[in-house]
Design an enzyme around this catalytic site. Structure first.
Site, short mmCIF file in Angstrom:
data_model
loop_
_atom_site.label_atom_id
_atom_site.label_comp_id
_atom_site.label_asym_id
_atom_site.label_seq_id
_atom_site.Cartn_x
_atom_site.Cartn_y
_atom_site.Cartn_z
N HIS A 188 -7.73 3.04 3.92
CA HIS A 188 -7.69 3.74 5.21
C HIS A 188 -9.08 3.82 5.86
O HIS A 188 -9.19 3.95 7.08
CB HIS A 188 -7.21 5.18 5.04
N CYS B 10 -11.14 3.13 -0.14
CA CYS B 10 -9.77 3.48 0.24
C CYS B 10 -9.47 2.62 1.45
O CYS B 10 -10.30 2.51 2.36
CB CYS B 10 -9.68 4.96 0.60
N CYS C 295 -4.25 -1.19 -1.99
CA CYS C 295 -4.42 0.26 -2.12
C CYS C 295 -5.38 0.47 -3.30
O CYS C 295 -5.11 -0.03 -4.40
CB CYS C 295 -3.06 0.89 -2.40
N GLU D 242 -4.88 8.34 9.81
CA GLU D 242 -3.49 8.18 10.25
C GLU D 242 -3.25 8.87 11.59
O GLU D 242 -2.34 8.51 12.33
CB GLU D 242 -2.54 8.72 9.18
N ASP E 240 0.88 -1.18 0.00
CA ASP E 240 0.00 0.00 0.00
C ASP E 240 0.91 1.22 0.00
O ASP E 240 2.12 1.12 0.23
CB ASP E 240 -0.88 0.00 1.26
N SER E 241 0.32 2.38 -0.22
CA SER E 241 1.08 3.63 -0.14
C SER E 241 1.55 3.89 1.28
O SER E 241 2.45 4.68 1.49
CB SER E 241 0.19 4.79 -0.60
N1 DGL Z 1 -4.69 3.57 1.06
C1 DGL Z 1 -4.79 4.35 -0.15
C2 DGL Z 1 -5.97 3.86 -1.00
O1 DGL Z 1 -6.55 2.86 -0.74
C3 DGL Z 1 -5.02 5.81 0.14
C4 DGL Z 1 -3.90 6.59 0.68
C5 DGL Z 1 -3.17 7.42 -0.33
O2 DGL Z 1 -3.68 8.44 -0.81
O3 DGL Z 1 -2.04 7.05 -0.61
O4 DGL Z 1 -6.33 4.47 -1.95
#
Ligand code: DGL
Length: 275
Positions: free
Chosen positions: A190, A188, A77, A156, A14-15
């Site tokens: 998150h 997302c 992600c 976060e 993931d990012s």
């Molecule tokens: N976890 C990333 C997603 O699912 C979002 C976070 C980011 O913008 O890097 O899109």
């Protein structure tokens, strides 16, 4: 031969730490699998970057995992799944599973009135990632998408039940609330952390879809189809790599994971950029 092959870990990236919500589901559905996680915490967020940058970073992350001898890659992600999946599938010779198709399929199963909302990063929403997949599977469904970029830093920060999170959620979800959706995709990785707030604001009658759950099921099906499931009876080992260790990392990562993380390995960005 296959037995040795099957002991190889599943690679997940993931990012940043959002993908840990997917790892949590993988551990629950595939407890015997070994997992190597990479979070690109030095270069997060991906959601506001161009498609070409997200593709470049995703390929580097995946190649780093390939060097760890993974048998499959899970793109945990939504942003990277919506942009980089074709490039990853073309360049890698292990199965690559993204979060969008499984999440979209779950949303279709859930809706009764054929009105689905999707929230995600700007990149995921601008690419109409979920709308395209949902409409290709059922053209009678209407999809309403909204970008919620501030949800990533709120998650976060660990502000899972903070009044600021409520007021930002009210602002973002106002239009969706009036569109009579009965299903909302948390597009997302998150966002599942904020699901309590999102559920209260959007209303209890709207089903929330955590694509991590459907993704873990899709990974199990894919590994089984390829005869790559780990048949060992012991609990899998999980290792974690990041490109930076932000303050509060362990505390927030454990919130996302729902498990204790004993050790996190930091890798240098220069090493990643060489892939
Ligand atoms: N976890 C990333 C997603 O699912 C979002 C976070 C980011 O913008 O890097 O899109």
């Amino acid at each position: 031969m296959n037995h040795v092959n099957n002991l190889r870990p599943i690679g997940v990236f993931d990012s940043g730490i959002g993908g840990l919500t997917v790892v949590r589901q993988l551990i629950s559905k595939l407890p015997n699998e070994n997992i190597v996680y990479f979070g690109d915490t030095a270069r997060v967020p991906y959601g506001s970057k161009s498609n070409s940058t997200v593709i470049e970073y995703s390929l580097q992350n995946a190649k780093f995992l390939i060097d760890k001898n993974v048998k499959a890659i899970v793109v945990a992600c939504n942003t990277a799944s919506s942009v980089a999946l074709p490039a990853l599938k073309e360049k890698l010779d292990v199965p690559v599973i993204g979060v969008i198709v499984p999440g979209a399929a779950d949303a279709i199963k859930s809706t009764k009135n054929n009105r689905i909302g999707v929230i995600g990063t700007r990149a995921t929403i601008n690419n109409q990632a979920y709308a395209d997949v949902i409409k290709s599977l059922n053209k009678n469904i209407e999809v309403f998408e909204t970008a919620c970029p501030l949800f990533v830093p709120l998650a976060e920060e660990g502000w899972t039940n903070h009044k600021a999170t409520y007021s930002i959620a009210e602002e973002y979800l106002k239009d969706l609330h009036e569109l009579n959706i009965d299903t909302l995709v948390l597009g997302c990785t998150h966002y599942p952390i904020l699901s309590e707030v999102i559920q209260k604001v959007i209303g209890v009658d709207v089903a929330l879809i955590d694509s991590g759950i459907a993704t873990a099921v899709a990974v199990r099906e894919e590994l089984s189809k390829l005869d790559l499931l780990n048949s060992s009876s012991t609990q899998g080992e999980h290792s974690f790599y990041v490109s930076d260790v932000p303050t509060k990392f362990k505390e927030v990562a454990e919130l996302f994971m729902g498990y204790e993380i004993n050790h996190v390995n930091k890798i240098d960005l220069e090493i990643l950029q060489k892939y």
